[in-house]
Design an enzyme around this catalytic site. Structure first.
Site, short mmCIF file in Angstrom:
data_model
loop_
_atom_site.label_atom_id
_atom_site.label_comp_id
_atom_site.label_asym_id
_atom_site.label_seq_id
_atom_site.Cartn_x
_atom_site.Cartn_y
_atom_site.Cartn_z
CE LYS A 183 77.15 -0.51 35.52
NZ LYS A 183 78.43 -0.73 36.24
CD GLN A 210 77.33 5.92 37.98
OE1 GLN A 210 76.16 6.19 38.01
NE2 GLN A 210 78.10 6.28 36.96
P1 GDP Z 1 80.78 -1.50 33.39
O1 GDP Z 1 81.07 -0.12 33.82
O2 GDP Z 1 79.97 -2.27 34.40
O3 GDP Z 1 80.17 -1.58 32.01
O4 GDP Z 1 82.19 -2.26 33.31
P2 GDP Z 1 83.54 -1.67 32.66
O5 GDP Z 1 83.43 -1.68 31.20
O6 GDP Z 1 83.93 -0.40 33.33
O7 GDP Z 1 84.58 -2.75 33.18
C1 GDP Z 1 84.47 -4.11 32.88
C2 GDP Z 1 85.75 -4.55 32.15
O8 GDP Z 1 85.82 -5.95 32.12
C3 GDP Z 1 85.76 -4.12 30.69
O9 GDP Z 1 87.08 -3.88 30.30
C4 GDP Z 1 85.19 -5.33 29.97
O10 GDP Z 1 85.64 -5.41 28.61
C5 GDP Z 1 85.78 -6.45 30.78
N1 GDP Z 1 84.97 -7.68 30.88
C6 GDP Z 1 83.62 -7.82 30.94
N2 GDP Z 1 83.30 -9.13 31.14
C7 GDP Z 1 84.46 -9.80 31.21
C8 GDP Z 1 84.78 -11.17 31.47
O11 GDP Z 1 83.93 -12.04 31.67
N3 GDP Z 1 86.12 -11.50 31.48
C9 GDP Z 1 87.09 -10.58 31.28
N4 GDP Z 1 88.35 -10.99 31.32
N5 GDP Z 1 86.82 -9.29 31.04
C10 GDP Z 1 85.52 -8.90 31.04
P1 IMO Z 2 80.25 2.55 35.75
O1 IMO Z 2 78.88 2.91 35.22
C1 IMO Z 2 83.04 2.76 39.12
C2 IMO Z 2 82.71 6.32 41.67
C3 IMO Z 2 83.89 7.27 41.68
C4 IMO Z 2 83.78 7.79 43.11
C5 IMO Z 2 82.28 7.89 43.33
C6 IMO Z 2 81.69 9.27 43.08
O2 IMO Z 2 81.31 2.51 34.71
O3 IMO Z 2 80.17 1.34 36.62
P2 IMO Z 2 81.16 10.67 40.88
O4 IMO Z 2 82.06 11.16 39.78
O5 IMO Z 2 80.05 9.80 40.41
O6 IMO Z 2 80.68 11.78 41.76
O7 IMO Z 2 82.12 9.75 41.81
O8 IMO Z 2 81.69 6.97 42.41
N1 IMO Z 2 82.15 6.03 40.33
C7 IMO Z 2 82.33 4.88 39.68
N2 IMO Z 2 83.08 3.79 39.99
N3 IMO Z 2 82.28 2.77 37.99
C8 IMO Z 2 81.50 3.84 37.68
O9 IMO Z 2 80.63 3.83 36.67
C9 IMO Z 2 81.55 4.97 38.52
N4 IMO Z 2 80.94 6.18 38.49
C10 IMO Z 2 81.31 6.81 39.61
O10 IMO Z 2 85.10 6.60 41.45
O11 IMO Z 2 84.28 6.82 44.00
#
Ligand code: GDP
Ligand code: IMO
Ligand code: MG
Length: 428
Positions: free
Chosen positions: A16, A224
């Protein structure tokens, strides 16, 4: 005017942050609507990598203003730290970052209670991020929470927190056998955080209304994912806020009738952090490959993410519950080396075929995935920016996902940086 909600369609970490950063240059406001320091949203710009926990992922674009809405829970200590780190990296925040006075506060006793409860539950723990999210939202619902406006008035903070702390300390000491939180130290520290955050606290409702009345484009940043939604996720293995588009509207204080678009973000496979059912989880070499190639380690806690095949049953459910109008598919490049890829199209439960996500989590824990296998492409898609350049097998995989989840794919992400993206259909 376009008001676009960006929501995760799986169990979080769909990418996201990257998608919000990509779309931000076209909008005037980015609003974080729910959740708190449990989120970890990654944005990669050249060699620079940013992980946002509370600050909206649009903050790197100087002309966009970012809001922490009323539905979020603010951890002042962590937010002050996040602000300092961003400022140290040269990101200007003055008159760009605004915090709703109505947002609730996550305080040290919330964290302690979260961690204490998880330890006490043992095998039955949720696997939370330990950031105090559940206890903070619980206090909001039981109407003993403190809000950002309390932080700006130390006397009001003290008056509100004193009776609450007496109850929390009783629980901490006598039930969880943890040290109590000291009232004086708490009031002192939080008065200081209040001073640091004061310039950012603003009547965000007026900011939003003014922007909408001018016809500005706005992004609502979900945290999330839908399967972690308090009502529609895999309860109790969920977070404590509504992560669906409707939850984003209420958290931002924007009426649902004003939403023009819901962009669902989904990974080309599935991951989950923490406990709870995960029908397509892989415990084999393919799961390990997804974890390594996808760098599937939590952006907030560093925990290994559980990995598995794409689950079209649960994503179709998420598309429906969010009213998703188009999709952003991420991390397709992670699948590049695989000779075959699989999509889960139904579940089998006690001999019957389930085509919908069961509401009973105990049933979901026992289902077996039914897979459709497709040939892999074994060719790098990393960094592609043109859809016609994708190998035919990759295009088939993408189109099959769209068909199974019943929604068009407008964006395909082919790497972690801004430029590694195919925009098939512009949103604005
Ligand atoms: P979010 O919580 O939904 O914002 O996602 P996170 O940042 O926790 O996890 C997504 C991970 O995938 C991050 O390390 C991003 O830099 C990486 N990422 C996002 N889009 C891509 C993609 O298209 N390819 C690869 N290889 N990595 C990506
Ligand atoms: P983003 O925004 C993935 C998961 C935790 C746990 C459950 C409850 O980066 O996608 P909490 O601390 O919210 O009470 O935990 O939700 N969890 C996530 N998993 N990405 C997240 O955020 C999360 N935020 C909470 O691992 O299973
Ligand atoms: Mg994340």
């Amino acid at each position: 005017m376009a008001i676009v909600a960006v929501v995760g369609l799986q169990w979080g970490d769909e990418g996201k942050g990257k998608i919000i950063d990509l779309l931000t240059p076209q909008v005037e406001l980015v609003i974080r609507c729910q959740g708190g320091a449990n989120a970890g949203h990654t944005v990669v710009v050249g060699e620079e990598r940013y992980v946002f926990h509370q600050i909206p992922s649009g903050i790197l674009h100087a002309h966009t203003r970012c809001i922490l809405g009323a539905g979020t829970v603010i951890d002042p200590e962590a937010l002050v730290e996040e602000i300092a780190q961003l400022q140290a990296r040269g990101v200007p925040l003055h008159e760009r970052l605004f915090i709703s006075p109505k947002a609730h506060l996550s305080l040290p006793y919330h964290r302690l209670l979260d961690q204490g409860r998880e330890a006490w539950r043992g095998e039955q723990r949720i696997g939370t991020t330990g950031r105090g999210i559940g206890p903070t939202y619980a206090d909001k619902a039981t109407r003993c929470g403190l809000r950002v406006h309390h932080l700006l008035h130390p006397e009001q903070f003290r008056t509100a927190v004193t009776p609450v702390l007496a109850e929390k300390n009783f629980l901490l000491e006598h039930f969880f056998h943890l040290p109590p939180v000291d009232l004086e130290a708490l009031c002192r520290a939080y008065a200081a955080y209040g001073e640091t955050l004061r310039p950012f606290v603003r009547d965000t409702d007026s900011l939003v209304r003014d922007a909408l009345q001018r016809g500005a484009h706005v992004l609502l940043e979900g945290a999330q994912g839908t399967l972690l939604d308090l009502d529609h996720g895999t309860y109790p293995y969920v977070t404590s806020s509504n992560t669906c588009a409707s939850g984003l509207c209420s958290g931002a204080g924007i009426a649902p009738t004003r939403l023009t678009h819901v962009l669902g973000v989904l990974k080309a496979y599935t991951t989950r952090v923490g406990m709870g059912p995960f029908p397509t989880e892989l415990h084999d070499a393919t799961g390990a490959l997804l974890r390594e190639r996808g760098q599937e380690y939590g952006a907030t806690t560093g925990r290994s993410r559980r990995c598995g095949w794409f689950d079209a049953v649960s994503v179709r459910y998420s598309v429906w519950h969010n009213g998703v109008t188009s999709l952003a598919l991420t991390k397709l490049d992670v699948l590049d080396p695989l000779p075959r890829v699989a999509l889960c199209t139904a579940y089998r439960y006690k001999g019957t075929l389930l085509r919908e996500l069961p509401g009973d989590t105990a049933v979901l824990a026992k289902v077996e995935p039914v897979y459709e296998e497709l040939p892999g492409w074994q060719h790098s898609t990393r960094g592609l920016t043109d859809y016609t350049a994708f190998p035919a097998a990759a295009q088939r995989y993408i189109e099959r996902i769209a068909e199974l989840v019943e929604c068009d794919i407008a964006i395909v992400s082919t790497g972690d940086s801004r430029t590694e993206t195919v925009v098939r259909r512009p949103l604005f």
